[in-house]
Motif scaffolding. Structure first.
Motif, PDB file in Angstrom:
ATOM      1  N   GLU A   1       0.837  -1.206   0.000  1.00 40.87           N
ATOM      2  CA  GLU A   1       0.000   0.000   0.000  1.00 40.87           C
ATOM      3  C   GLU A   1       0.867   1.249   0.000  1.00 40.87           C
ATOM      4  O   GLU A   1       0.594   2.200  -0.750  1.00 40.87           O
ATOM      5  CB  GLU A   1      -0.933  -0.015   1.218  1.00 40.87           C
ATOM      6  CG  GLU A   1      -1.958   1.095   1.208  1.00 40.87           C
ATOM      7  CD  GLU A   1      -1.510   2.347   1.924  1.00 40.87           C
ATOM      8  OE1 GLU A   1      -2.052   3.425   1.595  1.00 40.87           O
ATOM      9  OE2 GLU A   1      -0.639   2.265   2.798  1.00 40.87           O
TER      10      GLU A   1
ATOM     11  N   THR B   1       1.081   4.052  -2.966  1.00 42.14           N
ATOM     12  CA  THR B   1       0.817   5.463  -2.699  1.00 42.14           C
ATOM     13  C   THR B   1       1.976   6.339  -3.164  1.00 42.14           C
ATOM     14  O   THR B   1       1.766   7.384  -3.788  1.00 42.14           O
ATOM     15  CB  THR B   1       0.541   5.674  -1.203  1.00 42.14           C
ATOM     16  OG1 THR B   1      -0.596   4.889  -0.840  1.00 42.14           O
ATOM     17  CG2 THR B   1       0.275   7.134  -0.882  1.00 42.14           C
TER      18      THR B   1
ATOM     19  N   TYR C   1      -1.797  -1.635  -5.121  1.00 44.66           N
ATOM     20  CA  TYR C   1      -3.055  -1.670  -4.368  1.00 44.66           C
ATOM     21  C   TYR C   1      -3.739  -3.028  -4.492  1.00 44.66           C
ATOM     22  O   TYR C   1      -4.283  -3.542  -3.509  1.00 44.66           O
ATOM     23  CB  TYR C   1      -3.996  -0.545  -4.807  1.00 44.66           C
ATOM     24  CG  TYR C   1      -3.642   0.786  -4.205  1.00 44.66           C
ATOM     25  CD1 TYR C   1      -3.591   0.970  -2.829  1.00 44.66           C
ATOM     26  CD2 TYR C   1      -3.345   1.878  -5.009  1.00 44.66           C
ATOM     27  CE1 TYR C   1      -3.256   2.186  -2.268  1.00 44.66           C
ATOM     28  CE2 TYR C   1      -3.011   3.102  -4.462  1.00 44.66           C
ATOM     29  CZ  TYR C   1      -2.974   3.248  -3.096  1.00 44.66           C
ATOM     30  OH  TYR C   1      -2.636   4.459  -2.548  1.00 44.66           O
TER      31      TYR C   1
ATOM     32  N   SER D   1      -1.858  -5.374  -2.265  1.00 50.49           N
ATOM     33  CA  SER D   1      -2.115  -4.990  -0.880  1.00 50.49           C
ATOM     34  C   SER D   1      -3.473  -5.508  -0.413  1.00 50.49           C
ATOM     35  O   SER D   1      -3.587  -6.083   0.680  1.00 50.49           O
ATOM     36  CB  SER D   1      -2.071  -3.469  -0.737  1.00 50.49           C
ATOM     37  OG  SER D   1      -2.402  -3.084   0.578  1.00 50.49           O
TER      38      SER D   1
END
Length: 109
Positions: free
Chosen positions: A13, A17, A39, A42
């Motif tokens: 994650e 980001t 993502y 994750s």
């Protein structure tokens, strides 16, 4: 083992980001692909962790450590400013997660 899965979920994650920042509004293909893959991976790891852990505290841990990781990554990778109020905010987030876990823990009962 579920905490290892959660750690991987957090790492992916944070990576996603930070790649989003590097993608410059999804105008760069490489970082954009890392965002999507990061993502997705994750969420898979977090879903696996949630088969044996409680959702509230796990999500709190995931989001709090993700926030702190993204903050640190932004500082280290992109030279974003470090302000005392931001450090205090990160500490409050971590304290909140600790309090949540004191109130019930992460293991399913």
């Amino acid at each position: 083992m579920p905490f290892v899965l959660l750690a991987f979920a957090i790492a992916f994650e944070v990576t996603a980001t930070l790649a989003m920042r590097a993608s410059e509004g999804f105008s760069k293909l490489g970082p954009s692909l890392i965002v999507v893959a990061g993502y997705l991976i994750s969420f898979v790891f977090m879903a696996k962790a949630l088969t044996s852990l409680n959702v509230g505290p796990v999500y709190a841990i995931w989001s709090a450590l993700g926030t702190v990781g993204a903050f640190a990554g932004g500082v280290l990778l992109f030279g974003e400013p470090v302000r005392p109020v931001a450090i205090a905010g990160a500490a409050i987030i971590v304290a909140g997660v600790i309090v949540m876990n004191l109130g019930g823990g992460v293991h399913q009962g």
